[in-house]
Design an enzyme around this catalytic site. Structure first.
Site, short mmCIF file in Angstrom:
data_model
loop_
_atom_site.label_atom_id
_atom_site.label_comp_id
_atom_site.label_asym_id
_atom_site.label_seq_id
_atom_site.Cartn_x
_atom_site.Cartn_y
_atom_site.Cartn_z
N LEU A 188 3.77 10.31 4.99
CA LEU A 188 3.82 10.47 6.45
C LEU A 188 2.43 10.84 6.97
O LEU A 188 2.24 11.88 7.59
CB LEU A 188 4.87 11.52 6.84
CG LEU A 188 5.35 11.43 8.29
CD1 LEU A 188 6.19 10.19 8.53
CD2 LEU A 188 6.18 12.68 8.66
N ILE B 30 -0.36 6.37 9.58
CA ILE B 30 0.39 5.11 9.66
C ILE B 30 1.88 5.38 9.45
O ILE B 30 2.73 4.86 10.18
CB ILE B 30 -0.15 4.09 8.63
CG1 ILE B 30 -1.58 3.67 9.01
CG2 ILE B 30 0.77 2.87 8.53
CD1 ILE B 30 -2.29 2.80 8.00
N ARG C 226 -0.43 -0.42 -0.58
CA ARG C 226 -1.17 -1.09 -1.65
C ARG C 226 -0.16 -1.58 -2.69
O ARG C 226 0.79 -0.87 -3.03
CB ARG C 226 -2.14 -0.12 -2.33
CG ARG C 226 -3.33 0.28 -1.47
CD ARG C 226 -4.28 -0.89 -1.22
NE ARG C 226 -5.46 -0.51 -0.46
CZ ARG C 226 -5.61 -0.70 0.85
NH1 ARG C 226 -4.64 -1.27 1.55
NH2 ARG C 226 -6.72 -0.35 1.46
N GLU D 80 -4.00 -8.95 -5.84
CA GLU D 80 -4.29 -9.87 -4.71
C GLU D 80 -5.62 -10.55 -4.95
O GLU D 80 -6.48 -9.98 -5.63
CB GLU D 80 -4.35 -9.05 -3.41
CG GLU D 80 -3.02 -8.45 -3.04
CD GLU D 80 -3.12 -7.53 -1.83
OE1 GLU D 80 -4.17 -7.52 -1.15
OE2 GLU D 80 -2.17 -6.80 -1.58
N HIS E 121 -1.48 -9.58 3.22
CA HIS E 121 -2.26 -8.37 3.49
C HIS E 121 -2.93 -8.46 4.87
O HIS E 121 -4.17 -8.49 4.98
CB HIS E 121 -3.32 -8.14 2.39
CG HIS E 121 -3.82 -6.71 2.36
ND1 HIS E 121 -4.31 -6.12 1.22
CD2 HIS E 121 -3.90 -5.78 3.33
CE1 HIS E 121 -4.69 -4.88 1.51
NE2 HIS E 121 -4.44 -4.66 2.78
C1 8YV Z 1 -7.04 -4.69 5.63
C2 8YV Z 1 -6.55 -2.34 4.77
O1 8YV Z 1 -6.12 -5.53 6.25
O2 8YV Z 1 -7.70 -0.85 6.14
C3 8YV Z 1 -7.25 -1.06 5.03
O3 8YV Z 1 -7.34 -0.22 4.11
O4 8YV Z 1 -6.00 -2.54 3.75
C4 8YV Z 1 -6.47 -3.34 5.83
O5 8YV Z 1 -6.89 -2.88 7.05
C5 8YV Z 1 -7.28 -5.17 4.26
O6 8YV Z 1 -8.30 -4.49 3.65
C6 8YV Z 1 -7.52 -6.65 4.22
O7 8YV Z 1 -8.06 -7.05 3.04
#
Ligand code: 8YV
Length: 319
Positions: A158, A161, A238, A267, A285
């Site tokens: 929490l 985001i 992640r 990824e 992503h």
């Molecule tokens: C991106 C993210 O979309 O901010 C982050 O940590 O994972 C995202 O904002 C991502 O890094 C795209 O590769």
């Protein structure tokens, strides 16, 4: 690229970030672009000692070896809220400030979490394919899906985001509980002391905690088992947080209701087993990938550098 002003602090950019940040770094900071150097190692050996600031992204990161090669480094400004690819311990041990881009992406990432939850529950991907593939010939043939409104929403992590995801639950009359490192008495949601207990309670479990070794495979086979055959997992954090092999096995055996995944292990690209499943909705992503949010993230990369060069302090330090 040659620098024009040799009296200005040397900013080293490790990789492309985005059009706005790249332009600002070039025009305002005369940043040297490491990836464009014919021999990056040779450039670092010759000029590494002059670099005071690094601009990078969570995709590119900045490892301990690179930090060691930059003895005058004082600040790292990184694009992305995640920072698991940046050697923050090595940086902090030398008093180097590390800045990420928090806050500005909360709403868009939370929106996508909800989009994935709704899509997985209501089988939007499968329904869309059903219509497109010309199978819609009679009314009421498409399989029934799962109700969202009024159900139980569990949030793992929490933070900013996670809280934005939880807030949206009110509009769907959902009860929200969460699990994280510590209770957040400043929020109206119930704290579950273990992830297992949260998964058992939840109809939907949304993963919103940071990545990195500390959270690796936190969503284990037993957590997925606890979520159950009607439960739906959503991950906008992640891929490493979820035991993906277990997730695939549980989906194949019908022991998990479905999943909405913006992130996966290894990824880019998703494994065939996930791509083949109609119980899974996948996005590549793109949690923060709206024009508005990406622009705000790029601005913050520049603002952090400006603030550091003006006052010696970045605006949004990673602690
Ligand atoms: C991106 C993210 O979309 O901010 C982050 O940590 O994972 C995202 O904002 C991502 O890094 C795209 O590769």
């Amino acid at each position: 690229m040659q620098r024009v002003r040799t009296d200005a602090p040397l900013v080293l950019q490790l990789a492309p970030i985005g059009p706005l940040a790249d332009q600002g770094l070039r025009e305002e900071f005369a940043a040297v672009r490491l990836w464009e150097q014919a021999d990056a190692e040779a450039w670092l050996a010759a000029h590494g000692a002059e670099v005071t600031c690094v601009a990078t992204s969570v995709r590119r990161g900045c490892d301990a070896a690179l930090i060691a090669a930059l003895p005058a480094l004082r600040a790292i400004s990184s694009w992305g809220v995640g920072f698991e690819t940046i050697a923050t311990d090595a940086a902090h041990a030398r008093g180097i400030q590390v800045a990420n881009t928090p806050d500005v992406l909360d709403d868009c990432v939370a929106d996508l979490a909800w989009a994935l939850m709704l899509a997985a529950a209501r089988r939007i991907g499968a329904a869309d394919r059903y219509v497109r593939d010309g199978h819609w010939r009679a009314l009421g043939e498409f399989p029934l899906s799962t109700r969202v409104s009024g159900k139980r929403l569990g949030v793992l992590g929490l933070g900013r985001i996670g809280a934005a995801i939880a807030r949206r639950g009110q509009g769907f009359a959902m009860e929200v509980r969460y699990h994280g490192r510590a209770p957040r008495p400043d929020t109206p949601y119930g704290f579950e002391p273990s992830l297992m207990a949260l998964a058992e309670w939840s109809d939907f479990l949304i993963v919103a905690c940071p990545g990195g070794p500390q959270t690796r495979h936190l969503v284990s086979a037993s957590v997925l088992e606890a979520l159950g055959p009607r439960g739906i997992l959503v991950n906008i954090a992640r891929g490493s947080v979820v035991d993906q092999a277990a997730l695939i096995r549980m989906l194949e055996e019908g022991r998990l209701g479905g999943a909405g995944l913006d992130v996966v292990e290894d990824e880019p690209g998703a494994p065939a087993a996930l791509r083949a499943s109609d119980d899974v909705v996948l996005t590549p992503h793109v949690g923060s990938a709206t024009r508005e949010t990406r622009e705000a993230m790029e601005r913050l990369v520049l603002d952090n550098l400006r603030a550091f060069l003006r006052s010696g302090r970045v605006l949004t330090p990673v602690r």
